[in-house]
Scaffold this motif. Structure first.
Motif, PDB file in Angstrom:
ATOM      1  N   GLY A  24      69.289 104.512  61.552  1.00  0.00           N
ATOM      2  CA  GLY A  24      68.547 105.606  61.027  1.00  0.00           C
ATOM      3  C   GLY A  24      69.557 106.853  60.841  1.00  0.00           C
ATOM      4  O   GLY A  24      70.644 106.955  61.410  1.00  0.00           O
ATOM      5  N   LEU A  25      68.855 108.065  60.325  1.00  0.00           N
ATOM      6  CA  LEU A  25      69.660 109.100  60.260  1.00  0.00           C
ATOM      7  C   LEU A  25      70.315 109.770  61.525  1.00  0.00           C
ATOM      8  O   LEU A  25      69.226 109.929  62.539  1.00  0.00           O
ATOM      9  N   GLY A  26      71.563 110.040  61.554  1.00  0.00           N
ATOM     10  CA  GLY A  26      72.014 110.683  62.892  1.00  0.00           C
ATOM     11  C   GLY A  26      72.350 109.479  63.962  1.00  0.00           C
ATOM     12  O   GLY A  26      73.003 109.556  64.802  1.00  0.00           O
ATOM     13  N   GLY A  27      72.066 107.965  63.327  1.00  0.00           N
ATOM     14  CA  GLY A  27      72.401 106.965  64.506  1.00  0.00           C
ATOM     15  C   GLY A  27      73.774 106.367  64.211  1.00  0.00           C
ATOM     16  O   GLY A  27      74.612 106.949  63.231  1.00  0.00           O
ATOM     17  N   THR A  28      74.169 105.673  65.055  1.00  0.00           N
ATOM     18  CA  THR A  28      75.371 104.888  65.086  1.00  0.00           C
ATOM     19  C   THR A  28      74.968 103.652  65.591  1.00  0.00           C
ATOM     20  O   THR A  28      73.869 102.950  66.027  1.00  0.00           O
ATOM     21  N   LEU A  29      76.323 102.779  65.678  1.00  0.00           N
ATOM     22  CA  LEU A  29      75.888 101.231  66.358  1.00  0.00           C
ATOM     23  C   LEU A  29      75.144 101.411  67.783  1.00  0.00           C
ATOM     24  O   LEU A  29      74.526 100.504  68.213  1.00  0.00           O
ATOM     25  N   LEU A  30      75.538 102.623  68.357  1.00  0.00           N
ATOM     26  CA  LEU A  30      74.756 102.734  69.614  1.00  0.00           C
ATOM     27  C   LEU A  30      73.244 102.417  69.773  1.00  0.00           C
ATOM     28  O   LEU A  30      72.726 102.011  70.604  1.00  0.00           O
ATOM     29  N   SER A  31      72.739 103.035  68.608  1.00  0.00           N
ATOM     30  CA  SER A  31      71.253 102.978  68.586  1.00  0.00           C
ATOM     31  C   SER A  31      70.651 101.680  68.160  1.00  0.00           C
ATOM     32  O   SER A  31      69.464 101.405  68.151  1.00  0.00           O
ATOM     33  N   LEU A  32      71.702 100.983  67.872  1.00  0.00           N
ATOM     34  CA  LEU A  32      71.207  99.243  67.650  1.00  0.00           C
ATOM     35  C   LEU A  32      71.567  98.245  68.787  1.00  0.00           C
ATOM     36  O   LEU A  32      71.479  97.272  68.887  1.00  0.00           O
ATOM     37  N   LYS A  33      72.113  98.895  69.915  1.00  0.00           N
ATOM     38  CA  LYS A  33      72.648  98.229  70.699  1.00  0.00           C
ATOM     39  C   LYS A  33      71.725  97.233  71.270  1.00  0.00           C
ATOM     40  O   LYS A  33      72.097  95.940  71.598  1.00  0.00           O
ATOM     41  N   TYR A  34      70.745  97.402  71.685  1.00  0.00           N
ATOM     42  CA  TYR A  34      69.671  96.709  72.275  1.00  0.00           C
ATOM     43  C   TYR A  34      69.136  95.332  71.422  1.00  0.00           C
ATOM     44  O   TYR A  34      68.871  94.312  71.798  1.00  0.00           O
ATOM     45  N   GLN A  35      69.302  95.527  70.121  1.00  0.00           N
ATOM     46  CA  GLN A  35      69.022  94.472  69.278  1.00  0.00           C
ATOM     47  C   GLN A  35      70.345  93.671  69.015  1.00  0.00           C
ATOM     48  O   GLN A  35      70.050  92.507  69.071  1.00  0.00           O
ATOM     49  N   ILE A  36      71.389  94.378  68.865  1.00  0.00           N
ATOM     50  CA  ILE A  36      72.744  93.409  68.762  1.00  0.00           C
ATOM     51  C   ILE A  36      72.905  92.613  70.146  1.00  0.00           C
ATOM     52  O   ILE A  36      73.254  91.393  70.006  1.00  0.00           O
ATOM     53  N   ARG A  37      72.392  92.944  71.151  1.00  0.00           N
ATOM     54  CA  ARG A  37      72.672  92.319  72.441  1.00  0.00           C
ATOM     55  C   ARG A  37      71.613  91.110  72.483  1.00  0.00           C
ATOM     56  O   ARG A  37      71.952  89.963  72.681  1.00  0.00           O
ATOM     57  N   GLU A  38      70.547  91.300  71.911  1.00  0.00           N
ATOM     58  CA  GLU A  38      69.543  90.223  71.921  1.00  0.00           C
ATOM     59  C   GLU A  38      69.711  89.061  70.830  1.00  0.00           C
ATOM     60  O   GLU A  38      69.716  88.104  70.821  1.00  0.00           O
ATOM     61  N   TYR A  39      69.778  89.840  69.539  1.00  0.00           N
ATOM     62  CA  TYR A  39      69.643  89.077  68.253  1.00  0.00           C
ATOM     63  C   TYR A  39      71.016  88.199  68.424  1.00  0.00           C
ATOM     64  O   TYR A  39      70.788  86.927  67.934  1.00  0.00           O
ATOM     65  N   SER A  40      72.525  88.449  68.945  1.00  0.00           N
ATOM     66  CA  SER A  40      73.576  87.463  68.906  1.00  0.00           C
ATOM     67  C   SER A  40      73.092  86.570  69.729  1.00  0.00           C
ATOM     68  O   SER A  40      74.257  85.496  69.570  1.00  0.00           O
ATOM     69  N   LYS A  41      72.184  86.257  70.435  1.00  0.00           N
ATOM     70  CA  LYS A  41      71.967  85.047  71.060  1.00  0.00           C
ATOM     71  C   LYS A  41      71.729  84.004  70.450  1.00  0.00           C
ATOM     72  O   LYS A  41      71.738  82.699  70.730  1.00  0.00           O
ATOM     73  N   TYR A  42      71.077  84.267  69.145  1.00  0.00           N
ATOM     74  CA  TYR A  42      70.727  83.545  68.263  1.00  0.00           C
ATOM     75  C   TYR A  42      71.193  83.317  66.956  1.00  0.00           C
ATOM     76  O   TYR A  42      71.121  82.614  66.035  1.00  0.00           O
ATOM     77  N   TYR A  43      71.546  84.502  66.459  1.00  0.00           N
ATOM     78  CA  TYR A  43      72.184  84.877  65.037  1.00  0.00           C
ATOM     79  C   TYR A  43      73.348  85.530  65.167  1.00  0.00           C
ATOM     80  O   TYR A  43      73.805  86.150  66.092  1.00  0.00           O
ATOM     81  N   ASN A  44      74.140  85.312  63.945  1.00  0.00           N
ATOM     82  CA  ASN A  44      75.492  86.103  63.724  1.00  0.00           C
ATOM     83  C   ASN A  44      74.903  87.615  63.120  1.00  0.00           C
ATOM     84  O   ASN A  44      73.970  87.514  62.443  1.00  0.00           O
ATOM     85  N   ILE A  45      75.669  88.637  63.818  1.00  0.00           N
ATOM     86  CA  ILE A  45      75.318  90.046  63.231  1.00  0.00           C
ATOM     87  C   ILE A  45      76.332  90.590  62.739  1.00  0.00           C
ATOM     88  O   ILE A  45      77.677  90.598  63.074  1.00  0.00           O
ATOM     89  N   ILE A  46      75.855  91.486  61.603  1.00  0.00           N
ATOM     90  CA  ILE A  46      76.791  92.519  61.163  1.00  0.00           C
ATOM     91  C   ILE A  46      76.075  93.830  61.254  1.00  0.00           C
ATOM     92  O   ILE A  46      74.870  93.953  60.717  1.00  0.00           O
ATOM     93  N   ALA A  47      76.711  94.672  61.963  1.00  0.00           N
ATOM     94  CA  ALA A  47      75.795  96.201  62.291  1.00  0.00           C
ATOM     95  C   ALA A  47      76.934  97.073  61.597  1.00  0.00           C
ATOM     96  O   ALA A  47      78.015  97.073  61.791  1.00  0.00           O
ATOM     97  N   ILE A  48      75.991  97.819  60.807  1.00  0.00           N
ATOM     98  CA  ILE A  48      76.863  98.720  59.793  1.00  0.00           C
ATOM     99  C   ILE A  48      76.444 100.122  60.039  1.00  0.00           C
ATOM    100  O   ILE A  48      75.305 100.497  60.345  1.00  0.00           O
ATOM    101  N   GLU A  49      77.377 100.956  60.029  1.00  0.00           N
ATOM    102  CA  GLU A  49      77.078 102.469  60.333  1.00  0.00           C
ATOM    103  C   GLU A  49      77.117 102.877  58.814  1.00  0.00           C
ATOM    104  O   GLU A  49      78.059 102.875  57.584  1.00  0.00           O
TER     105      GLU A  49
END
Length: 269
Positions: A24-49
């Motif tokens: 979201g506004l003002g966010g970075t990859l840091l604000s997505l870290k909990y989803q990256i950590r969990e989703y990557s157990k089952y999916y490939n991830i592309i996290a974009i700034e």
């Protein structure tokens, strides 16, 4: 490819499907870290700034960001990664970009999880736009964003999410901040046109809007408008504010992963 947005890939398995994450506004990859950590157990991830955020500051920002243009930049990242189709998980303003990708590039989207989704700005938010732009030039965009964050994430209950986003805002330049504010309250109104595009698709793109019960700005308008989009459902998480993917991350991850599983590529083709 020139001026590509900053992104990070997290690989699970070569045969796994992909999820594109947008903050979201003002966010970075840091604000997505909990989803990256969990989703990557089952999916490939592309996290974009998004443009003007974090490391995606390679070019001067325009006066106002354009939804179609930013959506095209997201697709450029997918092209560079060799990803033809992906699920999307977006948060807050990122949900507007995800809608843009789905509207103009529907063949690239399998399904969408829209956290803290925005489909309309209430009058309280519209009043913020232009004062935020001129005051950020007098004081600083960081000071204005602190006020904005306190308005969106009020009180001690939402302090953790507020701190994460304020930390990300410190990396934004004033011009980028103003361009995003004007985008939200100006060009962002074109969302209704993009929603019409989604409804005109022969095969609707599955979407789920996950809202926090305490998201006082969007809790009512988003579910109402989401109900008008084909293939869309809404879930409300109790005891969560606007950034429910951080405040109630376990519940958010459970709901979103179940949705992705239900809409796996082989089941939607």
């Amino acid at each position: 490819m020139e001026n590509i947005l900053y992104y990070e890939k997290t690989l699970c398995d070569s045969s796994s499907e992909w999820i594109v994450l947008l903050h979201g506004l003002g966010g970075t990859l840091l604000s997505l870290k909990y989803q990256i950590r969990e989703y990557s157990k089952y999916y490939n991830i592309i996290a974009i700034e998004l443009p003007g955020h974090g490391h995606s500051v390679s070019e001067p920002p325009p006066k106002v960001y354009d939804l179609e243009n930013v959506a095209a930049k997201v697709v450029d990242v997918m092209d560079e990664c060799g990803v033809e189709r992906a699920h999307f998980m977006a948060v807050s303003i990122g949900t507007m970009i995800a809608v843009g990708v789905a509207a103009f590039h529907p063949h690239r989207v399998i399904s969408m999880v829209q956290g803290a989704g925005i489909l309309r700005f209430e009058w309280q938010m519209r009043l913020f736009a232009h004062p935020a732009v001129w005051s950020s030039k007098i004081f600083s965009h960081y000071t204005v964003y602190n006020f904005f964050a306190s308005f969106i994430f009020p009180g001690k209950k939402h302090a953790f999410a507020r701190r994460i986003f304020i930390k990300g805002a410190a990396q934004m330049g004033c011009e980028a901040f103003c361009a995003w504010v004007l985008f939200m309250f100006g060009r962002g109104r074109r969302l209704r046109d993009f929603i019409c595009r989604l409804n005109s698709l022969e095969k609707p793109i599955p979407q789920i809007y996950i809202m926090g019960e305490d998201d006082f700005l969007f809790r009512r308008s988003t579910p109402r408008l989401a109900g008008r989009i084909k293939g869309t459902e809404t879930v409300v998480i109790e005891d969560a504010g606007h950034i429910c993917n951080i405040e109630r991350r376990k519940e958010f991850n459970r709901i979103s992963l179940e949705f992705f599983q239900k809409n796996r590529e082989q089941e939607t083709v």
